[in-house]
Design an enzyme around this catalytic site. Sequence first.
Site, PDB file in Angstrom:
ATOM      1  N   LYS A   1     -40.551 -23.288  20.569  1.00  0.00           N
ATOM      2  CA  LYS A   1     -39.325 -24.089  20.457  1.00  0.00           C
ATOM      3  C   LYS A   1     -39.212 -25.141  21.557  1.00  0.00           C
ATOM      4  CE  LYS A   1     -36.665 -20.646  17.853  1.00  0.00           C
ATOM      5  NZ  LYS A   1     -37.787 -19.836  17.369  1.00  0.00           N
TER       6      LYS A   1
ATOM      7  N   ASN B   1     -33.535 -19.896  13.957  1.00  0.00           N
ATOM      8  CA  ASN B   1     -34.916 -20.372  13.916  1.00  0.00           C
ATOM      9  C   ASN B   1     -35.064 -21.688  13.168  1.00  0.00           C
ATOM     10  OD1 ASN B   1     -36.790 -18.269  15.204  1.00  0.00           O
ATOM     11  ND2 ASN B   1     -35.394 -17.021  14.012  1.00  0.00           N
TER      12      ASN B   1
ATOM     13  N   SER C   1     -41.797 -17.816  19.450  1.00  0.00           N
ATOM     14  CA  SER C   1     -40.658 -18.682  19.736  1.00  0.00           C
ATOM     15  C   SER C   1     -40.803 -19.502  21.008  1.00  0.00           C
ATOM     16  CB  SER C   1     -39.373 -17.849  19.801  1.00  0.00           C
ATOM     17  OG  SER C   1     -38.989 -17.435  18.509  1.00  0.00           O
TER      18      SER C   1
ATOM     19  N   HIS D   1     -38.741 -18.429  28.217  1.00  0.00           N
ATOM     20  CA  HIS D   1     -38.505 -18.033  26.826  1.00  0.00           C
ATOM     21  C   HIS D   1     -39.460 -16.913  26.478  1.00  0.00           C
ATOM     22  CE1 HIS D   1     -37.151 -18.503  22.681  1.00  0.00           C
ATOM     23  NE2 HIS D   1     -36.359 -19.484  23.072  1.00  0.00           N
TER      24      HIS D   1
ATOM     25  N   TYR E   1     -28.677 -17.753  17.931  1.00  0.00           N
ATOM     26  CA  TYR E   1     -30.095 -18.049  17.754  1.00  0.00           C
ATOM     27  C   TYR E   1     -30.391 -18.367  16.289  1.00  0.00           C
ATOM     28  CZ  TYR E   1     -34.951 -17.777  19.303  1.00  0.00           C
ATOM     29  OH  TYR E   1     -36.237 -18.084  19.655  1.00  0.00           O
TER      30      TYR E   1
END
Length: 520
Positions: A65, A155, A62, A288, A153
């Site tokens: 992102k 995705n 992740s 992150h 959250y």
Amino acid sequence: MTTSLAARLERALEDLPRRYPGPGGAVAVLREGAVLARHAWGFANAERRIPFTPKTLFRMCSITKQFTCALVLDAFPDPSVLDGDISGRLPLLEQPAPGALHLCHNQSGLRDYWAVAMLQGSPVEAPFGDVEAARLIAGTRTLHFAPGARYSYVNQNFRILSDILEARTGRSFAELLRARIFGPAGMESAILAADTRALPDGTEGYEGSQAGGFRAAENRILWTGDAGLAASLDDMIAWETHIDATRDDAASLHRRLSAPVAFQDGTPADYGFGLARGPALGRAATGHGGALRGWRSHRLYLPAERLSVVVMFNHLSDAHAATLDLLAAALGEARPQPASLPAPAWLGAYLEPETGLAARIDRLPEGPIRLRYGHSAERLELQPDGSATGGRTRLRPTAEGLWLDRPQENFSGLLRRCEGTPARDVAGRYRCAELEAELTVADAGGVLYGGFSGALGQGRMELLDPIGPDLWALPCPRALDHTPPGDWTLAFRRDAAGRAAGVTVGCWLARGLDYARIGP
């Protein structure tokens, strides 16, 4: 670098493989763009005896992102021009569609598609590619909150953005990353590794533990803008160097990525453009984490200190905790230790009315409060004023009752205590019209089990956990993504005759889904 700093970092690096044991790992610490520590140990592939080095490719998951959002800002300085593209990809949505900035900030109100995949009966290690993603995204009919109102959250927010970038530019997402981000930042070996089954250099991710043994993790997701980045430690060092080198340029990508963002009501948000903002050892930080079965990573940047930390494990140890250990060593500080306080009277089971989710609160043997509400259990430390906090989430007793404060989500709710044992007469089949999927609850020898089924298959039956009257939890400890939905709250409702007529199903990632009873 001073002698004392060098000694602290050396001790921290020596401790890491023992504190966070596993096949291998790599870490870096940078200050003012200069590398203070660059270290790798163990094996990228234990079976093939491939060493883990600073040049080993690693699934950053992740952490991708922020790179997706960087591409959005680079190609479209005003992301709102993409709003129409988003609504076009949600043809069945019955509410106003979120905009591009809502997606960038995880304020879209969409339910996470990997969580919804479990409601559709997907087995844990099932393939999940373009066809499955397109089906779940296009089938969206409702949101679980109004865009811009809350944080959750999601995705596919970033998958949708990467798909739109490809359609708008006529170039693949991999090409765009290489030309517009990796090349300018000096990330020489970074690639889009969308297929999670294998990496080109043979690096493997591992499940298990030192006590129980490690095994290669099986993943079959096809990732794009949500989590597809593969990069080496040296690539991430280049990214951190680039961030620091452009820190004073208001037009630089990272300055724009880390700019303050807010919710629709003007409340400052802790997440935006694929970056979490928040304190790290009392200092402002952006960063992150990344996770998939077999992989853990985390990166932090402290702008005032011009300090970066990167941690990469090809196993399931806590990369965020390791990042804080290294940060403490670099700052010359000890991580704060919680005070020992007596157990509060408000431990127990609750329901949060707005989300419809259960909040189960108990105390771990070593002292912290455990809150089971979000997609994983949270450890909260008791405070002298009677509250408990984990830095962001807070449990706050008042004369009205116990409040759950989650400022990172722009949310506070008064919890409703659940007392009593739920009846076992809720066995039956229930159908969600929105998802065209089913929940089966079975009484198997006086014990209730539940399982989901739908377009993606037939999920396994799981032992239900009683919470309170007509309130159960259906565990989901494993899922397509590494971080599973956690426990699904099953809130049953009854008709005038007292018979179970339906159930509301939800978890933090995908809440508020209605199922009607269709059979025994």
